[in-house]
Design an enzyme around this catalytic site. Structure first.
Site, PDB file in Angstrom:
ATOM      1  N   GLY A 217      -6.005   2.569 -15.044  1.00  0.00           N
ATOM      2  CA  GLY A 217      -5.824   1.288 -14.377  1.00  0.00           C
ATOM      3  C   GLY A 217      -4.945   0.362 -15.197  1.00  0.00           C
ATOM      4  O   GLY A 217      -4.912  -0.842 -14.948  1.00  0.00           O
ATOM      5  N   GLU A 258      -7.253   8.544 -18.518  1.00  0.00           N
ATOM      6  CA  GLU A 258      -6.446   9.245 -17.503  1.00  0.00           C
ATOM      7  C   GLU A 258      -5.317   8.373 -16.987  1.00  0.00           C
ATOM      8  O   GLU A 258      -5.278   8.013 -15.804  1.00  0.00           O
ATOM      9  CB  GLU A 258      -7.328   9.601 -16.299  1.00  0.00           C
ATOM     10  N   PRO A 259      -4.382   8.002 -17.827  1.00  0.00           N
ATOM     11  CA  PRO A 259      -3.298   7.143 -17.340  1.00  0.00           C
ATOM     12  C   PRO A 259      -2.333   7.911 -16.436  1.00  0.00           C
ATOM     13  O   PRO A 259      -2.014   9.071 -16.701  1.00  0.00           O
ATOM     14  CB  PRO A 259      -2.591   6.699 -18.624  1.00  0.00           C
ATOM     15  N   GLY A 260      -1.918   7.255 -15.361  1.00  0.00           N
ATOM     16  CA  GLY A 260      -0.887   7.817 -14.490  1.00  0.00           C
ATOM     17  C   GLY A 260       0.314   6.889 -14.549  1.00  0.00           C
ATOM     18  O   GLY A 260       1.322   7.145 -15.200  1.00  0.00           O
ATOM     19  N   ARG A 297       5.714   1.861  -1.457  1.00  0.00           N
ATOM     20  CA  ARG A 297       4.888   0.864  -2.153  1.00  0.00           C
ATOM     21  C   ARG A 297       5.164  -0.585  -1.714  1.00  0.00           C
ATOM     22  O   ARG A 297       4.217  -1.364  -1.558  1.00  0.00           O
ATOM     23  CB  ARG A 297       5.022   1.012  -3.674  1.00  0.00           C
ATOM     24  N   TYR A 301       1.715  -1.741  -0.306  1.00  0.00           N
ATOM     25  CA  TYR A 301       0.954  -2.560  -1.258  1.00  0.00           C
ATOM     26  C   TYR A 301       1.590  -3.926  -1.514  1.00  0.00           C
ATOM     27  O   TYR A 301       1.159  -4.633  -2.436  1.00  0.00           O
ATOM     28  CB  TYR A 301       0.908  -1.859  -2.630  1.00  0.00           C
ATOM     29  N   CYS A 327      13.655   3.577  11.673  1.00  0.00           N
ATOM     30  CA  CYS A 327      13.590   2.794  12.899  1.00  0.00           C
ATOM     31  C   CYS A 327      12.218   2.164  13.045  1.00  0.00           C
ATOM     32  O   CYS A 327      11.365   2.601  13.827  1.00  0.00           O
ATOM     33  CB  CYS A 327      13.945   3.660  14.092  1.00  0.00           C
ATOM     34  N   TYR A 355       3.734   7.031  -8.052  1.00  0.00           N
ATOM     35  CA  TYR A 355       3.368   6.808  -6.648  1.00  0.00           C
ATOM     36  C   TYR A 355       4.579   6.505  -5.777  1.00  0.00           C
ATOM     37  O   TYR A 355       4.496   5.700  -4.847  1.00  0.00           O
ATOM     38  CB  TYR A 355       2.313   5.685  -6.546  1.00  0.00           C
TER      39      TYR A 355
HETATM   40  C1  PLP Z   1      -5.324   7.566  -9.688  1.00  0.00           C
HETATM   41  C2  PLP Z   1      -6.270   7.862 -10.765  1.00  0.00           C
HETATM   42  C3  PLP Z   1      -5.925   7.625 -12.097  1.00  0.00           C
HETATM   43  C4  PLP Z   1      -4.608   7.013 -12.508  1.00  0.00           C
HETATM   44  O1  PLP Z   1      -4.524   5.644 -12.239  1.00  0.00           O
HETATM   45  P1  PLP Z   1      -3.245   4.836 -12.743  1.00  0.00           P
HETATM   46  O2  PLP Z   1      -3.493   3.449 -12.319  1.00  0.00           O
HETATM   47  O3  PLP Z   1      -2.054   5.446 -12.117  1.00  0.00           O
HETATM   48  O4  PLP Z   1      -3.166   4.974 -14.216  1.00  0.00           O
HETATM   49  C5  PLP Z   1      -6.835   7.993 -13.064  1.00  0.00           C
HETATM   50  N1  PLP Z   1      -8.032   8.549 -12.749  1.00  0.00           N
HETATM   51  C6  PLP Z   1      -8.389   8.775 -11.462  1.00  0.00           C
HETATM   52  C7  PLP Z   1      -9.707   9.386 -11.184  1.00  0.00           C
HETATM   53  C8  PLP Z   1      -7.534   8.441 -10.441  1.00  0.00           C
HETATM   54  O5  PLP Z   1      -7.910   8.664  -9.173  1.00  0.00           O
END
Ligand code: PLP
Length: 400
Positions: A217, A258-260, A297, A301, A327, A355
């Site tokens: 997050g 778990e960073p994305g 996005r 969002y 369209c 994303y």
């Molecule tokens: C989407 C997700 C993340 C990554 O969140 P980010 O905001 O992109 O860092 C981590 N853990 C879980 C379980 C997720 O569903």
């Protein structure tokens, strides 16, 4: 990234084009890792942000592990070279069959509800499990990406822990991990610390506990001077809390995140070409050869993506509504100041690593863009642009 290189890449591979900078990803990975001062840290890249196999392989080379939310992501991770035991399966609301498949692949399993805990405990006697706990804290940049609050569908309520323990005792389940993920794009850094205290307190009651996974997050900057998580400050504060917990419990637990978005958002750019510049009585539209089929996005969002005119950086600044070619209303930006936009110019959307491609679709029967990964000044094509074959694949034409 060097603007000339971006223009060269779009010349070679055509627009619209996704380009990712491997050096940025590496920098972010190392910054994240170095922010924490704990004995055992494991970073699981949340691959739903960007699943290209080459990006996964890059993550592995940096030392990252993986977090997956579907069996298909698990398969991609294994294909990219991850060992199953380095992958965490964190789905939400999936059926027993999908858990069965994940277990047969040998990955770590994170359980999202008590019914599934009961099913897994009774079906797989020796399986070690992680339980996702919902701490009922409000986090997340907006309600769509805020997943830890009281009404959220994610995780087992922290108030149901007695039930979790009863099920675990009944089936002799070894719960060696607990997990929390409060949402994406969190503005309030302290929410992590508050969630941490709640989860660590809950952790005291799990006698087989080996790791605690605090999800993600982390907020990145989307515009110049935008607020973002100060990872060093957070890492330091968090490490203190975590180390105190380890000391209190007399055990060196593993800390997982778990960073994305944090790892890949800023690495990416979507490069688009301007088809038409349309002057109306009230505004000027810049129509690019893309839309919410490629980058949803802003529409989904209300996200801000910074836009630069790569091919006319010295032009006079003007106001534009940047829109797509779908369209349907597909507005990327309203009243945005950009250097003068002309037909054929290349507009760059920043923060297009997380994303963006993974949410792309074939709406309006458009092809999804090609993807390029730049490493050491070299651009590698890591996904070809789709063709008409991709659009008709699997379809059966019944001739009436
Ligand atoms: C989407 C997700 C993340 C990554 O969140 P980010 O905001 O992109 O860092 C981590 N853990 C879980 C379980 C997720 O569903």
């Amino acid at each position: 990234m060097n603007q000339d290189l971006l223009l060269e890449l779009v010349e070679k591979h055509e627009a619209p084009l996704y380009v990712y900078d491997a050096d940025v990803i590496e920098g972010k990975y190392n910054a994240f890792k170095n922010a924490f001062d704990v004995e055992n840290l494991e970073i699981h890249y949340a691959c739903k942000a960007l699943t290209n196999l080459s990006v996964l392989s890059l993550m592995k080379s940096l030392g990252s592990k993986l977090d997956c939310v579907s069996v298909q992501e698990l398969q991609l991770g294994i294909k990219a070279g991850f060992a199953p035991e380095d992958i965490m399966f964190t789905p939400n609301g999936v059926g027993e069959e999908e858990y069965d498949q994940a277990i047969s692949l040998g990955v770590k399993i994170n359980v999202d509800n008590v019914q599934m805990l009961e099913y897994l405990g009774s079906t797989y006697p020796d399986l070690e499990l992680c339980v996702r706990i919902n701490p009922h804290l409000m986090g997340g940049g907006n309600s769509k990406i805020s997943v830890g609050h009281i009404d959220s569908k994610f995780g087992v309520s922290i108030h149901q822990l007695p039930l979790v323990h009863r099920i675990a005792n009944k089936y002799n389940i070894k719960i060696n991990g607990i997990h929390v993920h409060t949402g994406s794009d969190i503005h309030d850094g302290d929410i992590f610390i508050r969630a941490a205290h709640l989860i660590l307190t809950a952790g005291e009651s799990f006698k087989d506990l080996e790791y605690i996974d605090f999800g993600s997050g982390f907020k990145v900057a989307y515009k110049p001077n935008d607020f973002h998580t100060d990872i060093n400050k957070f890492g330091q504060k968090f490490s203190e809390v975590f180390n105190a917990f380890c000391k209190k419990m007399g055990k060196n637990f593993t800390l997982k995140f778990e960073p994305g978005k944090y790892l890949v958002s800023e690495s990416g750019s979507l490069l688009t070409k301007v088809n038409v510049v349309k002057q109306t009585t009230s505004c000027t539209f810049a129509h690019v050869d893309s839309g919410f089929n490629h980058l949803i996005r802003p529409m989904f969002y209300d996200s801000y993506h910074h836009i630069d005119n790569l091919s006319n950086p010295e032009g006079d600044e003007k106001l534009y509504n940047v829109v797509g070619y779908i369209c349907e209303s597909d507005t990327f930006a309203t009243d945005r100041i950009i250097t003068e936009v002309r037909k054929g110019d290349i507009l760059r959307f920043r923060n297009a690593g997380a994303y963006c491609f993974t949410m792309a679709s074939n709406y309006n029967s458009r092809y999804r863009p090609a993807e390029v990964l730049v490493k050491g000044g070299e651009g590698y094509l890591i996904r070809e642009r789709e063709t008409i074959e991709d659009l008709v694949k699997g379809q059966k034409l019944i001739k009436f």
